[in-house]
Design an enzyme around this catalytic site. Sequence first.
Site, PDB file in Angstrom:
ATOM      1  N   LYS A 218      42.298   9.838 -56.911  1.00  0.00           N
ATOM      2  CA  LYS A 218      41.012  10.538 -56.817  1.00  0.00           C
ATOM      3  C   LYS A 218      40.729  11.400 -58.049  1.00  0.00           C
ATOM      4  O   LYS A 218      41.593  11.581 -58.892  1.00  0.00           O
ATOM      5  CB  LYS A 218      40.973  11.368 -55.546  1.00  0.00           C
ATOM      6  CG  LYS A 218      41.529  10.674 -54.319  1.00  0.00           C
ATOM      7  CD  LYS A 218      40.833   9.371 -53.943  1.00  0.00           C
ATOM      8  CE  LYS A 218      41.566   8.714 -52.780  1.00  0.00           C
ATOM      9  NZ  LYS A 218      40.818   7.708 -52.091  1.00  0.00           N
TER      10      LYS A 218
HETATM   11  C1  LIG Z   1      41.220   7.658 -50.575  1.00  0.00           C
HETATM   12  C2  LIG Z   1      40.163   7.585 -49.562  1.00  0.00           C
HETATM   13  C3  LIG Z   1      40.331   8.105 -48.265  1.00  0.00           C
HETATM   14  C4  LIG Z   1      41.650   8.569 -47.743  1.00  0.00           C
HETATM   15  O1  LIG Z   1      42.276   9.538 -48.440  1.00  0.00           O
HETATM   16  P1  LIG Z   1      43.888   9.724 -48.325  1.00  0.00           P
HETATM   17  O2  LIG Z   1      44.019  11.108 -48.892  1.00  0.00           O
HETATM   18  O3  LIG Z   1      44.512   8.681 -49.136  1.00  0.00           O
HETATM   19  O4  LIG Z   1      44.236   9.681 -46.894  1.00  0.00           O
HETATM   20  C5  LIG Z   1      39.251   8.073 -47.417  1.00  0.00           C
HETATM   21  N1  LIG Z   1      38.079   7.550 -47.775  1.00  0.00           N
HETATM   22  C6  LIG Z   1      37.882   7.024 -48.989  1.00  0.00           C
HETATM   23  C7  LIG Z   1      36.541   6.478 -49.341  1.00  0.00           C
HETATM   24  C8  LIG Z   1      38.915   7.003 -49.931  1.00  0.00           C
HETATM   25  O5  LIG Z   1      38.714   6.449 -51.111  1.00  0.00           O
END
Ligand SMILES: *Cc1c(COP(=O)(O)O)cnc(C)c1O
Length: 445
Positions: A218
Amino acid sequence: MTDLAETQSRIGQERANRLAIDGGTPVRNEPLPWELPGAHWIGEEERELVDRVVRARSPFRFYGPDPQHMVETFEREWCAAFGHRHALAVSSGTAALTIALSALGVGPGDEVFVPGYLWVSCLSAVVRVGAIPRLVDIDATFCIDPEDLKRKIGPHSRAVLCVHMSGVPGRIAEIAAICREHGLGLVEDCAQAAGASVDGRAVGRFGDIGIFSFQLNKNMTSGDGGLIVAEDPALFRRMVALHDLGYPRNDKGRLDASDEACQLWGMGARMSELAGAMALAQMRKLPRITAAMRGSKWRIRERLADLRGIEFRHVLDPAGDTGPFLLMLLPDGELARRFVDALRAEGIAGPPGSLACITMREWGMHWYFNIPSLVQRRSNSRDGFPWSHPANAFAAGYDYDIGALPRCDEYHERGALLAIGSTLSEADEDDIVTAFRKVASRLLA
Ligand SMILES: *Cc1c(COP(=O)(O)O)cnc(C)c1O
């Protein structure tokens, strides 16, 4: 020039002009940097804050010998930076989604609208609270198509999960208006769009609840981690209880079960002070990280704007784009594959293991029909819950297999993406542009 030198230079020129995939000289030999945006920026600031937690021997947020209040400071600074009233750090984006839907009281008998270009967590959250995911198609923004949403609203519709995919917000103002008109809850999944905005308003401020993720891929990262934002204090209080053990805490940080209106079942998804320290240091860099990606992405996009045969994703407000991905559509699936193969041969690729330059067909569980648990209606329990729940009988005919969403299927077929690193140099950008122009001149002319 001698005859020999002339011949050599002509051969060199021909090699450089020929596509690398056909034996020509590649545009570059070094891999592009890893796509993980926040990871490149981890440094002394993260170390200093993590050290403070370790030195104080107080890695738990609610009490301990000498709490450093990292998680709390992170939540407060996040609210100040983006204009949210309440923020709660949690252990992941996936946990945040489940908490959000639980806080809204979503459960059996309810359907939640989810786009077909998404991440698997969006579906698991719906299914885990006992509700039914209802797929909605996307449009040129690669996010929910408001027209398809309106068409599908029915008696069981309860909430919309608007996912701001690949760094860029969807048509969130329009979607929020539809939700208000039809009395639907609105959760914004901003996991891929921390720092994004539309017309100056931060994502997560349009719906009832916004969620973020700080997993490694992210815009900023604490390794794992997440955040929930909301305006409504009662809703927020429910989420505080839900993310913990089902109850609020008193001012000593101890569980307080005295409020009968807030006795719930918790998720066990608190953020530790170690993750909080990382997240705090990273969020202070987030504007620089996203500015770097946005700058690179739009410089590249503008220099490719005249290329025929490539359509770029529609971005409502480029100033609010966070920039981690350049999404594009090629004329058909065969050309998309050849285009991406040729780009990779030119050296437009990350280090081994990276997914920096791929076709949308290589993008796995970002597409609804690639998620086996959805297509096969899998359950964690022996009774088939929630698919088998009598209140969910309305969804017996819902289709989750390829073919359910024509626009998603088409974009999956002829789409491609280039991850935009958060540390691209001018030379990297030049190479990307050169390679795109070279490949396009052969394959798309
Ligand atoms: C990465 C992601 C998540 C989940 O996040 P985690 O921290 O990996 O559990 C949820 N929604 C979207 C769109 C994502 O890209």
